[in-house]
Design a protein around this motif. Structure first.
Motif, PDB file in Angstrom:
ATOM      1  N   GLU A  84       0.799  -1.223   0.000  1.00 33.87           N
ATOM      2  CA  GLU A  84       0.000   0.000   0.000  1.00 33.87           C
ATOM      3  C   GLU A  84       0.837   1.281   0.000  1.00 33.87           C
ATOM      4  N   THR A  85       2.114   1.214   0.214  1.00 35.19           N
ATOM      5  CA  THR A  85       2.930   2.427   0.323  1.00 35.19           C
ATOM      6  C   THR A  85       3.700   2.697  -0.963  1.00 35.19           C
ATOM      7  N   ARG A  86       4.085   3.954  -1.140  1.00 36.00           N
ATOM      8  CA  ARG A  86       4.858   4.345  -2.319  1.00 36.00           C
ATOM      9  C   ARG A  86       6.359   4.239  -2.089  1.00 36.00           C
ATOM     10  N   VAL A  87       6.759   4.332  -0.852  1.00 35.53           N
ATOM     11  CA  VAL A  87       8.180   4.183  -0.512  1.00 35.53           C
ATOM     12  C   VAL A  87       8.322   2.993   0.416  1.00 35.53           C
ATOM     13  N   GLY A  88       9.536   2.518   0.534  1.00 35.27           N
ATOM     14  CA  GLY A  88       9.787   1.383   1.404  1.00 35.27           C
ATOM     15  C   GLY A  88      10.339   1.820   2.752  1.00 35.27           C
ATOM     16  N   LEU A  89       9.954   1.117   3.780  1.00 33.51           N
ATOM     17  CA  LEU A  89      10.508   1.329   5.109  1.00 33.51           C
ATOM     18  C   LEU A  89      11.387   0.120   5.408  1.00 33.51           C
TER      19      LEU A  89
END
Length: 121
Positions: A84-89
């Motif tokens: 669901e996110t555009r960047v990675g954590l």
């Protein structure tokens, strides 16, 4: 007789003081190596995202004076959350290891960093 007893007490006192000094020197050396390891592991974490690209991987290496390092970068969170996110954590874990006599010692730090989204295999 009194002189012999006094010499025995003096030698026992000196043995105790010398043992304390030796123990203190050993602890000081150990604390110094721990401080060096702390600096090295912080430097390694600071390189992540600049010199070392953020991506899922593990790396190993060594520093002078017998210090070895291990770096692990893993996507953080559940797989469905990452979609669901555009960047990675990423969970970034760094550890520095060294020998101290017959035993191995280590110092590690972990942090979270933003990076490019991890592509699922």
């Amino acid at each position: 007789m009194e002189v012999i007893v006094a010499l025995a007490m003096l030698s026992a006192g000196l043995a105790l003081v010398l043992g304390l000094i030796s123990s203190g020197l050993g602890r000081t050396a150990s604390a110094q190596r721990m401080a060096v390891a702390g600096s090295l592991v912080q430097s390694l974490l600071a390189r992540v995202g600049t010199d070392l690209p953020i991506r899922p991987e593990e790396r190993d290496g060594s520093y002078p004076d017998g210090y070895r390092w291990h770096l692990k970068m893993l996507p953080y969170g559940e797989a469905n959350e990452r979609v669901e996110t555009r960047v990675g954590l990423y969970l970034i874990s760094a550890e520095v290891e060294w020998g101290e006599g017959a035993q191995r010692r280590s110092y590690g730090l972990s942090t979270l960093r933003l990076g490019p989204k991890a592509v699922p295999p």
